[in-house]
Enzyme design. Structure first.
Site, mmCIF file in Angstrom:
data_model
loop_
_atom_site.group_PDB
_atom_site.id
_atom_site.type_symbol
_atom_site.label_atom_id
_atom_site.label_comp_id
_atom_site.label_asym_id
_atom_site.label_seq_id
_atom_site.Cartn_x
_atom_site.Cartn_y
_atom_site.Cartn_z
ATOM 1 N N SER A 81 -21.672 0.614 -23.398
ATOM 2 C CA SER A 81 -21.539 -0.491 -22.988
ATOM 3 C C SER A 81 -22.213 -1.074 -21.464
ATOM 4 C CB SER A 81 -20.212 -1.167 -22.906
ATOM 5 O OG SER A 81 -20.143 -2.560 -22.454
ATOM 6 N N HIS A 96 -16.096 -14.221 -30.240
ATOM 7 C CA HIS A 96 -16.767 -15.065 -29.709
ATOM 8 C C HIS A 96 -16.224 -16.595 -29.857
ATOM 9 C CE1 HIS A 96 -20.497 -17.859 -28.508
ATOM 10 N NE2 HIS A 96 -20.196 -17.012 -27.181
HETATM 11 C C1 PLP Z 1 -20.202 -11.346 -29.147
HETATM 12 C C2 PLP Z 1 -21.141 -12.640 -29.251
HETATM 13 N N1 PLP Z 1 -21.136 -13.288 -30.432
HETATM 14 C C3 PLP Z 1 -21.808 -14.476 -30.702
HETATM 15 C C4 PLP Z 1 -22.560 -14.929 -29.619
HETATM 16 C C5 PLP Z 1 -23.054 -16.220 -29.613
HETATM 17 O O1 PLP Z 1 -24.647 -16.003 -29.522
HETATM 18 P P1 PLP Z 1 -25.719 -17.105 -29.204
HETATM 19 O O2 PLP Z 1 -25.299 -17.622 -27.927
HETATM 20 O O3 PLP Z 1 -27.152 -16.361 -29.345
HETATM 21 O O4 PLP Z 1 -25.696 -18.190 -30.071
HETATM 22 C C6 PLP Z 1 -22.286 -14.499 -28.248
HETATM 23 C C7 PLP Z 1 -23.024 -15.021 -26.896
HETATM 24 O O5 PLP Z 1 -22.704 -14.532 -25.807
HETATM 25 C C8 PLP Z 1 -21.663 -13.235 -28.071
HETATM 26 O O6 PLP Z 1 -21.336 -12.609 -26.988
#
Ligand code: PLP
Length: 374
Positions: free
Chosen positions: A322, A120
């Protein structure tokens, strides 16, 4: 002073817009079907969960007691070691990842962070904020870490303790890194000190309820795990869970105590309503309700793949566990109606409520029409 008629009309228009967009918001991992109205009466208080949920706070308008129960439920879902876990309700997946990497950095100040290409986007920002050295590892075409690249890169940097940032469900493709394979590489290279953080933003609420989950929990090698609360469970306020091995957290807590405060969470003032919402959701669904929600979403994902393929769209899932259905980037005209998140050549839908077969059929028909027009 009451709102003017114009301002009231603006709020009404916003509400109508949200209502219309709800069924069309298919590209983001947010369950939008929930009823928190029994908790609305708590919005009249200036509640605040400042401080460590396990050590109490002088600010007694808090929901720490409920927060502890929520964290305990997640400790069970992540198979956290009995008596050796600690956690709290965060503002979302990003804060949970920041917390895990913070613990890792405090334990291994010279550590190097390894993360996959499909991680992300917020993680690069966290690494900059925390000044952590890092190396991006290649992804396999399915979005999972390329273990050969990880092995080779770790081998070259054997003198630096590794901090592995593992994706338990990537944002775009829903692919899962395998913690046992990562641990095996660390063992093969005889690396004495390491840390694994698992970002299980969406899949962290799916895998506890499937028959054959891949290795992703604490016994599989995770040292900390972040899960979003507003994704699979659904919540109008962003939230999440950070959970880590207590003995590691204690080492940090002590070092902060030395300068005068036991301050274990990243934010000072913290939301007191989201722990209450998560608690309410977990209590009202129960494990059976959660299992049903997960299996319904998985069945819909399988339906969506079949439906899209039947209409000539090359859709796929990277993992049978998934709920992220991936397909080639659609024409922009489709995105005028549907709220979806494309990235380069692909886009996806995520099969969470209120999605159902009829919504998928309509989406597939619009997709084909947009291509024909296009
Ligand atoms: C794999 C992954 N990690 C982290 C995040 C970030 O999460 P948040 O939007 O709850 O801060 C996301 C958000 O879509 C995600 O898909």
């Amino acid at each position: 002073m009451p709102l003017s008629a114009d301002d009231q009309a603006r709020l009404d228009a916003l509400h109508a817009r949200f209502t219309a967009l709800r069924p069309l918001s298919v590209g983001y991992p947010c369950n939008q079907q929930f009823d928190y109205s029994p908790l609305f009466r708590f919005l009249e208080f200036a509640a605040n969960n400042v401080g460590d949920p396990f050590s109490g706070s002088n600010y007694r308008l808090n929901t720490h007691e409920f927060e502890r129960e929520v964290v305990a439920a997640f400790a069970r879902y992540t198979k956290a070691p009995e008596g050796d876990w600690w956690g709290y309700v965060t503002n979302g997946g990003t804060e949970g990842n920041m917390y895990g990497l913070y613990v890792a950095r405090e334990l291994l100040p010279e550590g190097m962070v390894y993360f996959g290409e499909d991680t992300h986007y917020s993680v690069a920002k966290i690494l900059r904020l925390q000044h952590m050295r890092n190396i991006m590892i290649k992804s396999q075409p399915n979005g999972e870490l390329d273990y050969e690249d990880l092995h080779e890169t770790l081998r070259i940097h054997r003198d630096v303790p590794p901090i592995i940032f593992a994706n338990i469900g990537t944002t775009m493709k829903g692919s899962l890194d395998n913690l046992q394979k990562i641990r095996a590489i660390l063992d093969d290279l005889a690396i004495p000190e390491s840390y694994i953080h698992a970002d299980a933003a969406l899949s962290g609420m799916i895998l506890p309820f499937v028959g054959q989950p891949p290795p992703w929990t604490f016994p599989d090698g995770a040292d900390s795990i972040s899960i979003s609360g507003h994704k699979l469970l659904g919540c109008p306020l962003p939230c999440g869970i950070a959970i880590a091995r207590k003995r590691n957290v204690d080492r940090i807590a002590r070092s902060v105590e030395y300068v005068g405060a036991l301050d274990t969470t990243i934010s000072g003032s913290r939301n007191a309503i989201t722990p209450l919402m998560l608690w309410h959701r977990l209590k009202t669904l129960g494990d059976d309700g959660l299992r049903a929600l997960v299996h319904r979403s998985l069945a819909l994902a399988s339906y969506a793949v079949e439906k899209l393929r039947a209409t000539g769209i090359d859709a796929w899932r990277h993992d049978e566990n998934s709920i992220t259905v991936v397909f080639p980037r659609p024409p922009d005209s489709l995105m005028k109606k549907w709220v979806i998140a494309p990235k380069k050549k692909i886009a996806h839908i995520i099969t969470l409520p209120p999605m159902n077969e009829a919504v998928i059929d309509e989406f597939a028909a619009d997709f084909v029409a947009a291509r024909l027009a296009g």
